[in-house]
Design a protein around this motif. Sequence first.
Motif, PDB file in Angstrom:
ATOM      1  N   HIS A 165       0.854  -1.182   0.000  1.00 15.55           N
ATOM      2  CA  HIS A 165       0.000   0.000   0.000  1.00 15.55           C
ATOM      3  C   HIS A 165       0.894   1.237   0.000  1.00 15.55           C
ATOM      4  O   HIS A 165       1.779   1.365   0.847  1.00 15.55           O
ATOM      5  CB  HIS A 165      -0.898   0.013   1.234  1.00 15.55           C
ATOM      6  CG  HIS A 165      -1.937  -1.057   1.214  1.00 15.55           C
ATOM      7  ND1 HIS A 165      -3.233  -0.840   1.576  1.00 15.55           N
ATOM      8  CD2 HIS A 165      -1.880  -2.375   0.858  1.00 15.55           C
ATOM      9  CE1 HIS A 165      -3.934  -1.952   1.463  1.00 15.55           C
ATOM     10  NE2 HIS A 165      -3.125  -2.892   1.029  1.00 15.55           N
ATOM     11  N   THR A 222       1.554   4.921   0.847  1.00 11.90           N
ATOM     12  CA  THR A 222       1.039   5.913   1.782  1.00 11.90           C
ATOM     13  C   THR A 222       1.987   7.103   1.879  1.00 11.90           C
ATOM     14  O   THR A 222       3.152   7.029   1.490  1.00 11.90           O
ATOM     15  CB  THR A 222       0.842   5.309   3.191  1.00 11.90           C
ATOM     16  OG1 THR A 222       2.109   4.892   3.704  1.00 11.90           O
ATOM     17  CG2 THR A 222      -0.132   4.138   3.168  1.00 11.90           C
ATOM     18  N   HIS A 281      -3.453   7.139   2.310  1.00 14.18           N
ATOM     19  CA  HIS A 281      -3.142   6.448   1.066  1.00 14.18           C
ATOM     20  C   HIS A 281      -3.130   7.395  -0.125  1.00 14.18           C
ATOM     21  O   HIS A 281      -3.931   8.325  -0.205  1.00 14.18           O
ATOM     22  CB  HIS A 281      -4.166   5.341   0.813  1.00 14.18           C
ATOM     23  CG  HIS A 281      -4.019   4.194   1.750  1.00 14.18           C
ATOM     24  ND1 HIS A 281      -4.553   4.193   3.014  1.00 14.18           N
ATOM     25  CD2 HIS A 281      -3.381   3.022   1.599  1.00 14.18           C
ATOM     26  CE1 HIS A 281      -4.256   3.049   3.613  1.00 14.18           C
ATOM     27  NE2 HIS A 281      -3.540   2.320   2.777  1.00 14.18           N
ATOM     28  N   LEU A 282      -2.246   7.102  -1.043  1.00 14.68           N
ATOM     29  CA  LEU A 282      -2.182   7.793  -2.319  1.00 14.68           C
ATOM     30  C   LEU A 282      -3.423   7.436  -3.136  1.00 14.68           C
ATOM     31  O   LEU A 282      -3.814   6.272  -3.196  1.00 14.68           O
ATOM     32  CB  LEU A 282      -0.920   7.352  -3.074  1.00 14.68           C
ATOM     33  CG  LEU A 282      -0.717   7.897  -4.480  1.00 14.68           C
ATOM     34  CD1 LEU A 282      -0.409   9.392  -4.427  1.00 14.68           C
ATOM     35  CD2 LEU A 282       0.414   7.143  -5.168  1.00 14.68           C
ATOM     36  N   GLU A 283      -4.036   8.438  -3.754  1.00 16.79           N
ATOM     37  CA  GLU A 283      -5.160   8.199  -4.651  1.00 16.79           C
ATOM     38  C   GLU A 283      -4.653   8.203  -6.090  1.00 16.79           C
ATOM     39  O   GLU A 283      -3.615   8.806  -6.398  1.00 16.79           O
ATOM     40  CB  GLU A 283      -6.245   9.256  -4.439  1.00 16.79           C
ATOM     41  CG  GLU A 283      -6.893   9.118  -3.069  1.00 16.79           C
ATOM     42  CD  GLU A 283      -8.018  10.105  -2.817  1.00 16.79           C
ATOM     43  OE1 GLU A 283      -8.305  10.957  -3.690  1.00 16.79           O
ATOM     44  OE2 GLU A 283      -8.595  10.034  -1.718  1.00 16.79           O
ATOM     45  N   ALA A 284      -5.376   7.545  -6.973  1.00 14.92           N
ATOM     46  CA  ALA A 284      -4.926   7.308  -8.348  1.00 14.92           C
ATOM     47  C   ALA A 284      -4.618   8.580  -9.125  1.00 14.92           C
ATOM     48  O   ALA A 284      -3.723   8.600  -9.954  1.00 14.92           O
ATOM     49  CB  ALA A 284      -5.969   6.490  -9.100  1.00 14.92           C
ATOM     50  N   SER A 285      -5.297   9.649  -8.861  1.00 14.00           N
ATOM     51  CA  SER A 285      -5.178  10.846  -9.689  1.00 14.00           C
ATOM     52  C   SER A 285      -4.227  11.906  -9.130  1.00 14.00           C
ATOM     53  O   SER A 285      -4.234  13.039  -9.608  1.00 14.00           O
ATOM     54  CB  SER A 285      -6.558  11.471  -9.867  1.00 14.00           C
ATOM     55  OG  SER A 285      -7.055  11.879  -8.597  1.00 14.00           O
ATOM     56  N   GLU A 286      -3.407  11.570  -8.147  1.00 16.65           N
ATOM     57  CA  GLU A 286      -2.595  12.611  -7.516  1.00 16.65           C
ATOM     58  C   GLU A 286      -1.136  12.208  -7.389  1.00 16.65           C
ATOM     59  O   GLU A 286      -0.785  11.035  -7.444  1.00 16.65           O
ATOM     60  CB  GLU A 286      -3.171  12.969  -6.142  1.00 16.65           C
ATOM     61  CG  GLU A 286      -3.121  11.854  -5.128  1.00 16.65           C
ATOM     62  CD  GLU A 286      -3.890  12.144  -3.851  1.00 16.65           C
ATOM     63  OE1 GLU A 286      -4.351  13.280  -3.625  1.00 16.65           O
ATOM     64  OE2 GLU A 286      -4.036  11.206  -3.059  1.00 16.65           O
ATOM     65  N   ALA A 329      -0.936  14.217  -2.377  1.00 18.40           N
ATOM     66  CA  ALA A 329      -1.540  13.337  -1.375  1.00 18.40           C
ATOM     67  C   ALA A 329      -1.194  13.805   0.033  1.00 18.40           C
ATOM     68  O   ALA A 329      -2.055  13.805   0.923  1.00 18.40           O
ATOM     69  CB  ALA A 329      -1.088  11.896  -1.587  1.00 18.40           C
ATOM     70  N   ARG A 353      -3.263  16.927   0.768  1.00 17.55           N
ATOM     71  CA  ARG A 353      -4.682  16.570   0.923  1.00 17.55           C
ATOM     72  C   ARG A 353      -4.936  15.873   2.255  1.00 17.55           C
ATOM     73  O   ARG A 353      -5.859  16.232   2.993  1.00 17.55           O
ATOM     74  CB  ARG A 353      -5.132  15.673  -0.231  1.00 17.55           C
ATOM     75  CG  ARG A 353      -6.580  15.175  -0.074  1.00 17.55           C
ATOM     76  CD  ARG A 353      -6.972  14.162  -1.134  1.00 17.55           C
ATOM     77  NE  ARG A 353      -6.066  13.041  -1.262  1.00 17.55           N
ATOM     78  CZ  ARG A 353      -5.995  11.995  -0.418  1.00 17.55           C
ATOM     79  NH1 ARG A 353      -6.781  11.939   0.646  1.00 17.55           N
ATOM     80  NH2 ARG A 353      -5.146  11.004  -0.626  1.00 17.55           N
ATOM     81  N   GLU A 354      -4.120  14.857   2.566  1.00  8.58           N
ATOM     82  CA  GLU A 354      -4.324  14.123   3.819  1.00  8.58           C
ATOM     83  C   GLU A 354      -4.165  15.032   5.027  1.00  8.58           C
ATOM     84  O   GLU A 354      -4.918  14.936   6.000  1.00  8.58           O
ATOM     85  CB  GLU A 354      -3.359  12.934   3.913  1.00  8.58           C
ATOM     86  CG  GLU A 354      -3.705  11.782   2.990  1.00  8.58           C
ATOM     87  CD  GLU A 354      -4.950  11.007   3.407  1.00  8.58           C
ATOM     88  OE1 GLU A 354      -5.504  11.230   4.496  1.00  8.58           O
ATOM     89  OE2 GLU A 354      -5.367  10.144   2.615  1.00  8.58           O
ATOM     90  N   ASP A 367     -11.685  14.161   8.793  1.00  9.43           N
ATOM     91  CA  ASP A 367     -11.989  12.819   8.278  1.00  9.43           C
ATOM     92  C   ASP A 367     -12.661  11.948   9.335  1.00  9.43           C
ATOM     93  O   ASP A 367     -12.396  12.093  10.538  1.00  9.43           O
ATOM     94  CB  ASP A 367     -10.697  12.106   7.854  1.00  9.43           C
ATOM     95  CG  ASP A 367     -10.388  12.272   6.386  1.00  9.43           C
ATOM     96  OD1 ASP A 367     -11.173  12.894   5.661  1.00  9.43           O
ATOM     97  OD2 ASP A 367      -9.331  11.763   5.970  1.00  9.43           O
TER      98      ASP A 367
END
Length: 144
Positions: free
Chosen positions: A6, A8, A38-43, A48, A51-52, A99
């Motif tokens: 994963h 991260t 976690h890293l998202e697909a579009s970033e 990430a 954002r987190e 969150d």
Amino acid sequence: MRFTPHVTVATIVEDQGRYLMVEEISSKQVVFNQPAGHLEASESLIEAACRETLEETGWSVEVTGVTGLYLFRGANGVTYQRTCFAAVPVEHHAELELDEGVLRAHWLTLDEIRARQAQLRSPLVLQCLLDYLNKPSYPLDLIR
């Protein structure tokens, strides 16, 4: 079976010797962690991290460097590849809802974090902070 760690990110945010930490629920326990996820697909990894941090603390930050790259196998058997960043606080957005699972954000000293060592989400929390304090920071252009 294919090995799929994963991906991260975590962010060490320092302000005058205090570090932005997240108090959250994980596996029905209250734990402390850097803002992380976690890293998202579009970033990108840097996106990430920003954002987190915002989602978990309400703070927008400026990422300033790379603290380190880490591999960790959790008690759940999952391997995590963590990129840890250093950042400075830019603006607090008190109106944002944090969150799900996040109880609150805290500004803690190293001693206060060490005093909570038994409550840290993983050994990486303290390791990343000690690396931030004692090892070189790498420029962001390390990440391509």
